[in-house]
Design an enzyme around this catalytic site. Structure first.
Site, PDB file in Angstrom:
ATOM      1  N   MET A  38      24.343  11.623  88.281  1.00 60.87           N
ATOM      2  CA  MET A  38      23.838  10.298  87.915  1.00 60.87           C
ATOM      3  C   MET A  38      23.647   9.452  89.179  1.00 60.87           C
ATOM      4  SD  MET A  38      25.391   9.394  84.211  1.00 60.87           S
ATOM      5  CE  MET A  38      26.969   8.777  84.733  1.00 60.87           C
ATOM      6  N   GLY A  39      23.595  10.117  90.333  1.00 61.90           N
ATOM      7  CA  GLY A  39      23.371   9.374  91.575  1.00 61.90           C
ATOM      8  C   GLY A  39      24.645   8.744  92.096  1.00 61.90           C
ATOM      9  N   ALA A  40      24.500   7.717  92.966  1.00 67.33           N
ATOM     10  CA  ALA A  40      25.657   7.127  93.673  1.00 67.33           C
ATOM     11  C   ALA A  40      26.451   8.265  94.310  1.00 67.33           C
ATOM     12  CB  ALA A  40      26.521   6.284  92.736  1.00 67.33           C
ATOM     13  N   LEU A  41      25.758   9.071  95.084  1.00 68.44           N
ATOM     14  CA  LEU A  41      26.304  10.345  95.542  1.00 68.44           C
ATOM     15  C   LEU A  41      27.431  10.153  96.559  1.00 68.44           C
ATOM     16  CD1 LEU A  41      22.976  12.363  95.966  1.00 68.44           C
ATOM     17  CD2 LEU A  41      24.446  12.155  93.948  1.00 68.44           C
ATOM     18  N   HIS A  45      29.527  15.365  95.394  1.00 72.33           N
ATOM     19  CA  HIS A  45      28.173  15.817  95.012  1.00 72.33           C
ATOM     20  C   HIS A  45      27.566  16.681  96.116  1.00 72.33           C
ATOM     21  CE1 HIS A  45      28.303  11.896  92.623  1.00 72.33           C
ATOM     22  NE2 HIS A  45      28.073  12.802  91.686  1.00 72.33           N
ATOM     23  N   GLN A  69      24.833   8.583  77.175  1.00 68.54           N
ATOM     24  CA  GLN A  69      26.255   8.916  77.276  1.00 68.54           C
ATOM     25  C   GLN A  69      27.132   7.685  77.509  1.00 68.54           C
ATOM     26  OE1 GLN A  69      25.364  11.617  80.695  1.00 68.54           O
ATOM     27  NE2 GLN A  69      27.308  10.925  81.521  1.00 68.54           N
ATOM     28  N   GLY A 155      31.084  19.884  88.834  1.00 65.36           N
ATOM     29  CA  GLY A 155      32.402  19.700  89.440  1.00 65.36           C
ATOM     30  C   GLY A 155      33.508  19.873  88.403  1.00 65.36           C
ATOM     31  N   LYS A 157      36.089  18.236  88.501  1.00 66.36           N
ATOM     32  CA  LYS A 157      36.633  16.887  88.299  1.00 66.36           C
ATOM     33  C   LYS A 157      36.436  16.446  86.842  1.00 66.36           C
ATOM     34  CE  LYS A 157      36.837  12.237  88.954  1.00 66.36           C
ATOM     35  NZ  LYS A 157      35.972  11.830  87.881  1.00 66.36           N
ATOM     36  N   ARG A 195      32.757   6.071  90.380  1.00 65.18           N
ATOM     37  CA  ARG A 195      33.422   4.890  89.815  1.00 65.18           C
ATOM     38  C   ARG A 195      34.539   4.376  90.718  1.00 65.18           C
ATOM     39  NH1 ARG A 195      32.043   7.385  84.460  1.00 65.18           N
ATOM     40  NH2 ARG A 195      30.697   5.862  83.437  1.00 65.18           N
TER      41      ARG A 195
HETATM   42  O1  PAF Z   1      28.738  14.272  85.433  1.00 65.74           O
HETATM   43  C1  PAF Z   1      27.705  13.570  85.441  1.00 65.74           C
HETATM   44  O2  PAF Z   1      27.326  12.978  86.439  1.00 65.74           O
HETATM   45  C2  PAF Z   1      26.905  13.434  84.166  1.00 65.74           C
HETATM   46  O3  PAF Z   1      27.729  13.433  83.037  1.00 65.74           O
HETATM   47  C3  PAF Z   1      25.792  14.486  84.020  1.00 65.74           C
HETATM   48  C4  PAF Z   1      26.372  15.890  83.924  1.00 65.74           C
HETATM   49  C5  PAF Z   1      24.843  14.409  85.209  1.00 65.74           C
HETATM   50  C6  PAF Z   1      24.985  14.231  82.751  1.00 65.74           C
HETATM   51  O4  PAF Z   1      24.393  12.973  82.768  1.00 65.74           O
END
Ligand code: PAF
Length: 287
Positions: A38-41, A45, A69, A155, A157, A195
Site C-alpha cells: 500500500m506504499g509508504a515503503l 518492503h 480493507q 511479509g 509481519k 503505521r
Molecule cells: O499488506 C498490505 O500492504 C496490504 O494488506 C496488501 C496485501 C497490499 C493488500 O492491500
C-alpha cells in the site's frame, strides 16, 4: 551523477498497461515476481523486492491503498501516500515496474464481487476488524490476476494475512506461488510498519516491548512452561509499558492458526495486536 544505481521504475496505472509489460517480459523468456503493497515503503518492503529479484528476473511492486480493507472509522484518509519517494526507494533496489492503479481502475462503476475468506481468516484480526480480510482477499486476487507473476512476496509481519493469501491462491487456483519473507525489524526489535510513522516519540520508545515480551514468553514455552502461564506476565508487561488495549496475545498453530492442542508436537506461532495511543500495532514470532 544519480545516487541510485538503477533508473526509477516505470509506473503502470492501468491493468492493460501492466499486462502488456508482463507480456513483453514473458516473450523475452523472463520470469516475474510481484510485491503487493500500500506504499509508504520502508526497509521491510525493500527486502521483499530484493527477495523477489533473487528468485526472478523482473519485479513488479503494486502500490494501492485499498479502500475495501478499511472500515469507515479507520485510517484510510490518513494513510501515508508517498509515491514520489517510494519510486526513489524502489530505484535503489532495482524494482522494474510500479503498478499504481486508481480506485476507479480497481473498482469500476458496477463492481459487485467480493471474496469472503473463511478458515485462516476466522478469529484474531477478524474479531477486531471484521471487514479486513474480505477486502484484502478481493484486492489481492485482483492484483495477482492482473499480473500473473510466478511468485508474490508477502511479509510474515502480517502473519494471518499471509495464511489467508496462501489459502486464497490454493482455493481459487491462482497460478502464483506465495512466498513468505521474514519480518524486518528496527535495531530495538520493533517490526517495521508504515503505521510506525503515526507513533509519538514516547510511543515509539515503548513500542519494542511487544517483541521483547513475546521473545521472553516464547523462551519460557520452549523451556516447558504452559502457554497461558508464559503469556500472563507478557500481557502485564505490554500494558505496563503504555499500551492501552491488548486485542490479543496468543499462541496458535503456525499453519492453520487454530488453537494449539498439543504444544509438544505442533509448530506454534505467537501473535499480538495492541493499541498504543491512536495506533494499532501487530507482530508475531515463531515459538
Ligand atoms: O499488506 C498490505 O500492504 C496490504 O494488506 C496488501 C496485501 C497490499 C493488500 O492491500
Amino acid at each position: 551523477m544519480s545516487a541510485n544505481p538503477h533508473p526509477r521504475p516505470s509506473v503502470a496505472h492501468s491493468i492493460a498497461a501492466l499486462r502488456e509489460t508482463v507480456r513483453q517480459w514473458r516473450r523475452a523468456g523472463e520470469s516475474v515476481a510481484m510485491v503487493p503493497t500500500m506504499g509508504a515503503l520502508h526497509q521491510g518492503h525493500l527486502d521483499l523486492v530484493r527477495a523477489g529479484l533473487a528468485r526472478r528476473d523482473r519485479v513488479v511492486v503494486s502500490i494501492f491503498v485499498n479502500p475495501a480493507q478499511f472500515a469507515p472509522h479507520e485510517d484510510f484518509d490518513a494513510y501515508p501516500r508517498t509515491l514520489d519517494s517510494d519510486l526513489d526507494k524502489l530505484a535503489g533496489v532495482g524494482a522494474d515496474v510500479v503498478f499504481a492503479p486508481s480506485a476507479r481502475e480497481m473498482y469500476p462503476e458496477g463492481f459487485a464481487t467480493r471474496i469472503v475468506p473463511e478458515g485462516a481468516a476466522l478469529g484474531l484480526e477478524t474479531d477486531f476488524r471484521p471487514h479486513f480480510f474480505g477486502g484484502v482477499a478481493t484486492v489481492v486476487a485482483k492484483l495477482l490476476l492482473a499480473c500473473l507473476a510466478d511468485d508474490a512476496m508477502f511479509g510474515e509481519k502480517d502473519y494471518q494475512q499471509l495464511a489467508v493469501v496462501r489459502q486464497l491462491v490454493r482455493d481459487l487456483n491462482i497460478p502464483t506461488e506465495i512466498v513468505g519473507c521474514p519480518t524486518t525489524r528496527e535495531a530495538d526489535g520493533l517490526a517495521m510498519s508504515s503505521r510506525n510513522a503515526y507513533l509519538t516519540a514516547a510511543e515509539r520508545a515503548a513500542a519494542p516491548v511487544l517483541h521483547a515480551a513475546m521473545q521472553d514468553a516464547a523462551r519460557a514455552i520452549r523451556g516447558g512452561a504452559m502457554i497461558e502461564v508464559a503469556l500472563a506476565p507478557a500481557r502485564e508487561r505490554i500494558l505496563a509499558a503504555g499500551f492501552r488495549d491488548l486485542n490479543y496475545l496468543v499462541v496458535r498453530h503456525a499453519v492453520t492458526l487454530a488453537e494449539v492442542k498439543d504444544p509438544a508436537s505442533e509448530p506454534m506461532r505467537m501473535l499480538v495486536a495492541a493499541w498504543i495511543g491512536k495506533t494499532r500495532l501487530i507482530d508475531n514470532i515463531a515459538v
